[in-house]
Motif scaffolding. Structure first.
Motif, PDB file in Angstrom:
ATOM      1  N   MET A 284       5.224   0.747 -13.228  1.00  0.00           N
ATOM      2  CA  MET A 284       6.196   0.347 -11.794  1.00  0.00           C
ATOM      3  C   MET A 284       6.237   1.808 -11.181  1.00  0.00           C
ATOM      4  N   LEU A 285       6.242   2.841 -11.717  1.00  0.00           N
ATOM      5  CA  LEU A 285       6.402   4.141 -10.926  1.00  0.00           C
ATOM      6  C   LEU A 285       5.013   4.292 -10.132  1.00  0.00           C
ATOM      7  N   PHE A 286       3.852   3.904 -11.033  1.00  0.00           N
ATOM      8  CA  PHE A 286       2.409   4.231 -10.389  1.00  0.00           C
ATOM      9  C   PHE A 286       2.564   3.059  -9.380  1.00  0.00           C
ATOM     10  N   VAL A 287       2.589   2.112  -9.562  1.00  0.00           N
ATOM     11  CA  VAL A 287       2.579   0.980  -8.475  1.00  0.00           C
ATOM     12  C   VAL A 287       3.422   1.398  -7.240  1.00  0.00           C
ATOM     13  N   ILE A 288       4.567   1.858  -7.483  1.00  0.00           N
ATOM     14  CA  ILE A 288       5.076   2.062  -6.318  1.00  0.00           C
ATOM     15  C   ILE A 288       4.490   3.258  -5.326  1.00  0.00           C
ATOM     16  N   ILE A 289       3.798   4.366  -6.122  1.00  0.00           N
ATOM     17  CA  ILE A 289       3.190   5.375  -5.346  1.00  0.00           C
ATOM     18  C   ILE A 289       1.860   5.118  -4.844  1.00  0.00           C
ATOM     19  N   LEU A 290       1.021   4.328  -5.663  1.00  0.00           N
ATOM     20  CA  LEU A 290      -0.154   4.055  -5.303  1.00  0.00           C
ATOM     21  C   LEU A 290      -0.481   3.125  -4.166  1.00  0.00           C
ATOM     22  N   PHE A 291       0.252   1.907  -4.299  1.00  0.00           N
ATOM     23  CA  PHE A 291       0.068   0.619  -3.382  1.00  0.00           C
ATOM     24  C   PHE A 291       1.171   0.425  -2.382  1.00  0.00           C
ATOM     25  N   ARG A 292       0.803  -0.020  -1.464  1.00  0.00           N
ATOM     26  CA  ARG A 292       1.687  -0.531  -0.217  1.00  0.00           C
ATOM     27  C   ARG A 292       1.946  -2.101  -0.262  1.00  0.00           C
ATOM     28  N   ALA A 293       0.908  -2.802  -0.774  1.00  0.00           N
ATOM     29  CA  ALA A 293       0.811  -4.129  -0.598  1.00  0.00           C
ATOM     30  C   ALA A 293      -0.116  -4.637  -1.634  1.00  0.00           C
ATOM     31  N   PHE A 294       0.060  -5.986  -1.910  1.00  0.00           N
ATOM     32  CA  PHE A 294      -0.894  -6.471  -2.768  1.00  0.00           C
ATOM     33  C   PHE A 294      -2.257  -6.694  -2.305  1.00  0.00           C
ATOM     34  N   SER A 295      -3.210  -6.257  -3.137  1.00  0.00           N
ATOM     35  CA  SER A 295      -4.766  -6.337  -2.839  1.00  0.00           C
ATOM     36  C   SER A 295      -5.464  -6.621  -4.158  1.00  0.00           C
ATOM     37  N   VAL A 296      -6.652  -6.755  -4.148  1.00  0.00           N
ATOM     38  CA  VAL A 296      -7.649  -6.849  -5.387  1.00  0.00           C
ATOM     39  C   VAL A 296      -7.443  -5.652  -6.414  1.00  0.00           C
ATOM     40  N   VAL A 297      -7.370  -4.296  -5.901  1.00  0.00           N
ATOM     41  CA  VAL A 297      -7.294  -3.216  -6.550  1.00  0.00           C
ATOM     42  C   VAL A 297      -5.835  -3.271  -7.211  1.00  0.00           C
TER      43      VAL A 297
ATOM     44  N   SER B  16       5.214  -6.033 -10.247  1.00  0.00           N
ATOM     45  CA  SER B  16       4.801  -7.175  -9.233  1.00  0.00           C
ATOM     46  C   SER B  16       6.062  -7.309  -8.363  1.00  0.00           C
ATOM     47  N   VAL B  17       7.171  -7.252  -8.940  1.00  0.00           N
ATOM     48  CA  VAL B  17       8.473  -7.505  -8.104  1.00  0.00           C
ATOM     49  C   VAL B  17       8.530  -6.029  -7.230  1.00  0.00           C
ATOM     50  N   ALA B  18       8.530  -5.276  -7.755  1.00  0.00           N
ATOM     51  CA  ALA B  18       8.557  -3.757  -7.119  1.00  0.00           C
ATOM     52  C   ALA B  18       7.689  -3.711  -5.829  1.00  0.00           C
ATOM     53  N   LEU B  19       6.381  -4.098  -6.169  1.00  0.00           N
ATOM     54  CA  LEU B  19       5.862  -3.775  -5.034  1.00  0.00           C
ATOM     55  C   LEU B  19       5.807  -5.038  -4.010  1.00  0.00           C
ATOM     56  N   ALA B  20       6.239  -5.973  -4.397  1.00  0.00           N
ATOM     57  CA  ALA B  20       6.381  -7.153  -3.433  1.00  0.00           C
ATOM     58  C   ALA B  20       7.493  -6.674  -2.546  1.00  0.00           C
ATOM     59  N   LEU B  21       8.718  -5.952  -3.188  1.00  0.00           N
ATOM     60  CA  LEU B  21       9.844  -5.403  -2.339  1.00  0.00           C
ATOM     61  C   LEU B  21       9.314  -4.335  -1.582  1.00  0.00           C
ATOM     62  N   LYS B  22       8.470  -3.686  -1.950  1.00  0.00           N
ATOM     63  CA  LYS B  22       8.011  -2.427  -1.188  1.00  0.00           C
ATOM     64  C   LYS B  22       7.373  -2.983   0.075  1.00  0.00           C
ATOM     65  N   SER B  23       6.286  -3.975  -0.074  1.00  0.00           N
ATOM     66  CA  SER B  23       5.675  -4.588   0.982  1.00  0.00           C
ATOM     67  C   SER B  23       6.440  -5.252   2.103  1.00  0.00           C
ATOM     68  N   ILE B  24       7.885  -5.756   1.554  1.00  0.00           N
ATOM     69  CA  ILE B  24       8.659  -6.450   2.509  1.00  0.00           C
ATOM     70  C   ILE B  24       9.270  -5.268   3.293  1.00  0.00           C
ATOM     71  N   VAL B  25       9.753  -4.219   2.590  1.00  0.00           N
ATOM     72  CA  VAL B  25      10.446  -3.163   3.305  1.00  0.00           C
ATOM     73  C   VAL B  25       9.858  -2.283   4.078  1.00  0.00           C
ATOM     74  N   ILE B  26       8.669  -1.675   3.796  1.00  0.00           N
ATOM     75  CA  ILE B  26       7.613  -0.922   4.439  1.00  0.00           C
ATOM     76  C   ILE B  26       6.659  -1.995   5.270  1.00  0.00           C
ATOM     77  N   GLY B  27       6.167  -2.625   4.805  1.00  0.00           N
ATOM     78  CA  GLY B  27       5.220  -3.649   5.523  1.00  0.00           C
ATOM     79  C   GLY B  27       3.772  -3.098   4.809  1.00  0.00           C
ATOM     80  N   PRO B  28       2.719  -3.819   5.226  1.00  0.00           N
ATOM     81  CA  PRO B  28       1.479  -3.795   4.525  1.00  0.00           C
ATOM     82  C   PRO B  28       0.690  -2.846   5.434  1.00  0.00           C
ATOM     83  N   GLY B  29       1.016  -2.387   6.734  1.00  0.00           N
ATOM     84  CA  GLY B  29       0.134  -1.529   7.464  1.00  0.00           C
ATOM     85  C   GLY B  29      -0.309  -0.357   6.939  1.00  0.00           C
ATOM     86  N   PRO B  30      -1.251   0.557   7.567  1.00  0.00           N
ATOM     87  CA  PRO B  30      -1.882   1.618   6.968  1.00  0.00           C
ATOM     88  C   PRO B  30      -0.981   2.678   7.222  1.00  0.00           C
TER      89      PRO B  30
END
Length: 348
Positions: A223-236, A334-348
Motif C-alpha cells: 500500500m505504501l508503494f501504491v500511494i507513492i508510485l500511482f495517482r490513479a488507476f491504470s494498467v500499470v 486498491s482502496v488507498a489508491l481509490a481514495l488518493k485519486s478522489i482526494v488529489i485527482g488523476p491529473g498530471p
C-alpha cells in the motif's frame, strides 16, 4: 530459524520495535547528511516520499523480525505433531532457514531494481520535459517539482538512490523470504501427522495466524508503494497491485491447502482402519452410513457413529473470519489508491 535482519536485533538489548525505528532513523540521518553536503537539505526534508520510505523501512524491519520470532516458536511448538525423527525434522528446519535467510541472493535480486531505476531517475532529472511527459509520467508524481529544476542532476540522483538502496533491499528480501516461506510450509505440510485430527487441527491454527500476519504486513508495504508510485488507476497500477497481491495470496493459501490435504489423508487412513477393524466383527462401515449385521445393533451402531463422527469435521485450518481479514488486507492497496485519486485527482 532466522533472517539476516536478526543480526542487529540480537546485538542490541532493546525491543525489536525500537530497534526498527532506530535503524530507519539512521537511514534518514544518512540521507540528511548527504543532502546537507550537496546543499539539497531543504529539498530533502520537504519531500513526502522520503518520510513514507523511512516509515516503510521501519515497518518492514519490524514485520520481518516479528514474523521470524513467531515462526521460530511455532516450529518448536509443533515438532511433536509430525511422525518423523527429531534429526530429520531439525534438518528440514535448517534447510528451510538457509533458503529463507540467504542474504547473498537477497542482495543480488535487490540490485535489479536499483540498476534499472537509477539511470531512469538521472534521465528524469536531466531531461524532465521529455522523459517525464512522454515515458515516465508516474515518476513526476513521486517527488516535488524542485527535484526536476536546476542543474544538480547527478547529486539529486545520488541522493535518490541513497534512499532507494535500503528500500529495494528490504522489499526484495521481504518478498523473497515470503516466497521461500511459502515453499517451506508447502513441503512441511506433506509430512505425516499424528493420527489425532482435532488435536492436530487445533494445534496447527498457529500457522494460520502467522499466515494472516504475513499477508497483513505485506499488504501494508504494498500500500505504501501504491500511494507513492500511482495517482490513479491504470494498467500499470492494476498489474502492480495484482502481482503483489498474488504474493500475499500464495503465502496464505499454499500452507493452508498443504495441511488441508494432509488432514484429508489422515481422515482417510483413520476411516480405512475403522472399516478394517469393524469388518472383522461383521460390520460394514461407510463414511455416510453404517450397516449392521450383528446382535444388539443399537449399541454397536452408536459406538461406530461416535468413532466416525470426528471424520466428518472440517479439514481446513482457517475459519471464515480468517478469510475475511485476509480479503480486507489484500484490497487495502486498491482502496488507498481509490481514495488518493478522489482526494488529489488523476491529473498530471
Amino acid at each position: 530459524m532466522g533472517l539476516w535482519t536478526d543480526l542487529p536485533f540480537r546485538s542490541v538489548d532493546l525491543h525489536y520495535f525500537w530497534i526498527a525505528i532506530l535503524l530507519a532513523l539512521g537511514v534518514f540521518g544518512a540521507g540528511s547528511c548527504v543532502s546537507w553536503w550537496f546543499a539539497l537539505y531543504e529539498l530533502y526534508i520537504e519531500t513526502l516520499a522520503v518520510y513514507v520510505a523511512i516509515f516503510g523501512i521501519a515497518w518492514v524491519l519490524w514485520a520481518i523480525r516479528r514474523g521470524s520470532l513467531r515462526l521460530r516458536n511455532i516450529l518448536v511448538d509443533i515438532v511433536d505433531l509430525f511422525l518423523m525423527p527429531a534429526d530429520e525434522y531439525k534438518q528440514l528446519i535448517n534447510n528451510g532457514a538457509v533458503r529463507i535467510a540467504d542474504i547473498r541472493r537477497s542482495l543480488l535480486w535487490s540490485l535489479v531494481p536499483i540498476v534499472i531505476v537509477s539511470p531512469l531517475v538521472y534521465l528524469a532529472f536531466r531531461y524532465p520535459d521529455y522523459w517525464l511527459t512522454r515515458w515516465f509520467p508516474t515518476l513526476g508524481r513521486i517527488l516535488p517539482t524542485g527535484w526536476y529544476n536546476g542543474d544538480r542532476w547527478l547529486e539529486k540522483t545520488i541522493l535518490f538512490v541513497l534512499i532507494l538502496v535500503p528500500v529495494s533491499f528490504l522489499s526484495v528480501s521481504c518478498g523473497r523470504a515470503i516466497a521461500m516461506y511459502t515453499v517451506f510450509m508447502y513441503r512441511l505440510g506433506r509430512y505425516d501427522l499424528v493420527p489425532m485430527p482435532e488435536v492436530v487441527r487445533f494445534r496447527l491454527r498457529c500457522i494460520t495466524k502467522l499466515d494472516a500476519l504475513i499477508v497483513w504486513a505485506w499488504s501494508v508495504g504494498v500500500m505504501l508503494f501504491v500511494i507513492i508510485l500511482f495517482r490513479a488507476f491504470s494498467v500499470v497500477s492494476w498489474v502492480f497491485i495484482v502481482c503483489t497481491a498474488l504474493v500475499g495470496v500464495a503465502a496464505f493459501i499454499v500452507p493452508e491447502y498443504s495441511f488441508h490435504k494432509n488432514l484429508e489423508r489422515m481422515y482417510g487412513s483413520l476411516l480405512s482402519g475403522l472399516r478394517a477393524m469393524y469388518n472383522d466383527y461383521g460390520l460394514a462401515v461407510d463414511r455416510d452410513r453404517v450397516r449392521l449385521n450383528v446382535d444388539d445393533p443399537l449399541r454397536r451402531g452408536e459406538m461406530v457413529f461416535r468413532l466416525l463422527q470426528p471424520l466428518k469435521l472440517d479439514t481446513w485450518l482457517l475459519n471464515p473470519e480468517d478469510v475475511f481479514r485476509i480479503s480486507i488486507s489484500l484490497v487495502s492497496s486498491s482502496v488507498a489508491l481509490a481514495l488518493k485519486s478522489i482526494v488529489i485527482g488523476p491529473g498530471p
